[in-house]
Design an enzyme around this catalytic site. Sequence first.
Site, PDB file in Angstrom:
ATOM      1  N   HIS A 161     -58.473 -17.899  73.105  1.00  0.00           N
ATOM      2  CA  HIS A 161     -57.980 -17.584  74.451  1.00  0.00           C
ATOM      3  C   HIS A 161     -57.801 -16.071  74.533  1.00  0.00           C
ATOM      4  O   HIS A 161     -57.088 -15.484  73.698  1.00  0.00           O
ATOM      5  CB  HIS A 161     -56.622 -18.250  74.709  1.00  0.00           C
ATOM      6  CG  HIS A 161     -56.683 -19.730  74.856  1.00  0.00           C
ATOM      7  ND1 HIS A 161     -56.878 -20.351  76.068  1.00  0.00           N
ATOM      8  CD2 HIS A 161     -56.586 -20.726  73.945  1.00  0.00           C
ATOM      9  CE1 HIS A 161     -56.873 -21.659  75.903  1.00  0.00           C
ATOM     10  NE2 HIS A 161     -56.706 -21.923  74.617  1.00  0.00           N
ATOM     11  N   HIS A 166     -63.358 -27.570  69.074  1.00  0.00           N
ATOM     12  CA  HIS A 166     -64.383 -26.535  68.933  1.00  0.00           C
ATOM     13  C   HIS A 166     -63.596 -25.213  68.951  1.00  0.00           C
ATOM     14  O   HIS A 166     -62.868 -24.949  69.918  1.00  0.00           O
ATOM     15  CB  HIS A 166     -65.361 -26.620  70.126  1.00  0.00           C
ATOM     16  CG  HIS A 166     -66.541 -25.697  70.036  1.00  0.00           C
ATOM     17  ND1 HIS A 166     -67.791 -26.060  70.491  1.00  0.00           N
ATOM     18  CD2 HIS A 166     -66.682 -24.441  69.556  1.00  0.00           C
ATOM     19  CE1 HIS A 166     -68.641 -25.061  70.299  1.00  0.00           C
ATOM     20  NE2 HIS A 166     -67.981 -24.054  69.744  1.00  0.00           N
TER      21      HIS A 166
END
Lengths: 190, 190
Positions: free
Chosen positions: A133, A129
């Site tokens: 970050h 998915h």
Amino acid sequence: MLKLQVSGKAILSTVRCRRQARVSGKAILSTMSTSSSFVFGPYKIDPREVFYATPLSYAMVNLRPLLPGHVLVCPRRLVPRFTDLTADETSDLWLTAQKVGSRIETFHKASSLTLAIQDGPQAGQSVPHVHIHVLPRKGGDFEKNDEIYGAIDEKEKELKQKLDLDKDRVDRSIEEMADEASQYRSLFDC
Amino acid sequence: MLKLQVSGKAILSTVRCRRQARVSGKAILSTMSTSSSFVFGPYKIDPREVFYATPLSYAMVNLRPLLPGHVLVCPRRLVPRFTDLTADETSDLWLTAQKVGSRIETFHKASSLTLAIQDGPQAGQSVPHVHIHVLPRKGGDFEKNDEIYGAIDEKEKELKQKLDLDKDRVDRSIEEMADEASQYRSLFDC
């Protein structure tokens, strides 16, 4: 690991935001919980971990953050690869990451950001998915600057194992994560 | 280091694209050269290194690519930090990276992408101009997957030194880079 450092000024600012946001914060939570649930690959995400959402994207705290303020920004739609996102989703995802990154960086008194997508399994992606970050960075937070990426890869693997096995959360309880998300949520009310 | 691998089918496809693009490719080059020059922080970029451009963003080949297809996507405006981009620039930058990444990945027969911004000096940014590293990834391209990030940091430093000192280009000549850019340019004509 680094400790969260918040100056008196920042705390005051946060308190003021919270006061202002008593009603609106409730409204945001209400909107988030009624509009839809949040999925991350095959996993369902507790809405208490989510601190910011748009109709197309959401931002959540991390099960095991590498640094204070290490969060993930995801499209709401379960899309494994970056190229599968529509133009609207791509724009919204990165405008969300930009907004989230800027506020989380200020909140944590950092001076830079690492923004990275591991797009596909050969790039180290463990949960299929799309997720960005976002990591606030400070001088000396890692002994060697690039060690953060190896650490991201390690955390990706751990995250998947944790979610797969539904093990006890040794590092962070849902209450701890909900509390962090609540702090971040207030950053978007001002 | 890995070698560029292009199958017969891919070569045929490229040749067909080139034939179709004889006129339009010229038009693209003409537009790129007349509309503006390209800057990367304090440095001027040779338009022959640029293979795709929009009014707000551009994509260029790399002085020393880490892997085949390692390219950079930048906003045209000299903006040091990601949060300084306008909403239009942010959307355009990432839609460009999405398009470039998808085509470069296919061209190099890769199966994943690494997309990363080192946003600010404490995140390893060496040239103060927002740039997305786009790297096609394959299984086993690095012995340890996360080594690529350390390598990106190293290349950032080298890039700055090279541009600062205007040293002889030991690894790549402008002709070599222009040839690679020309190949990639044809991917956007079909």
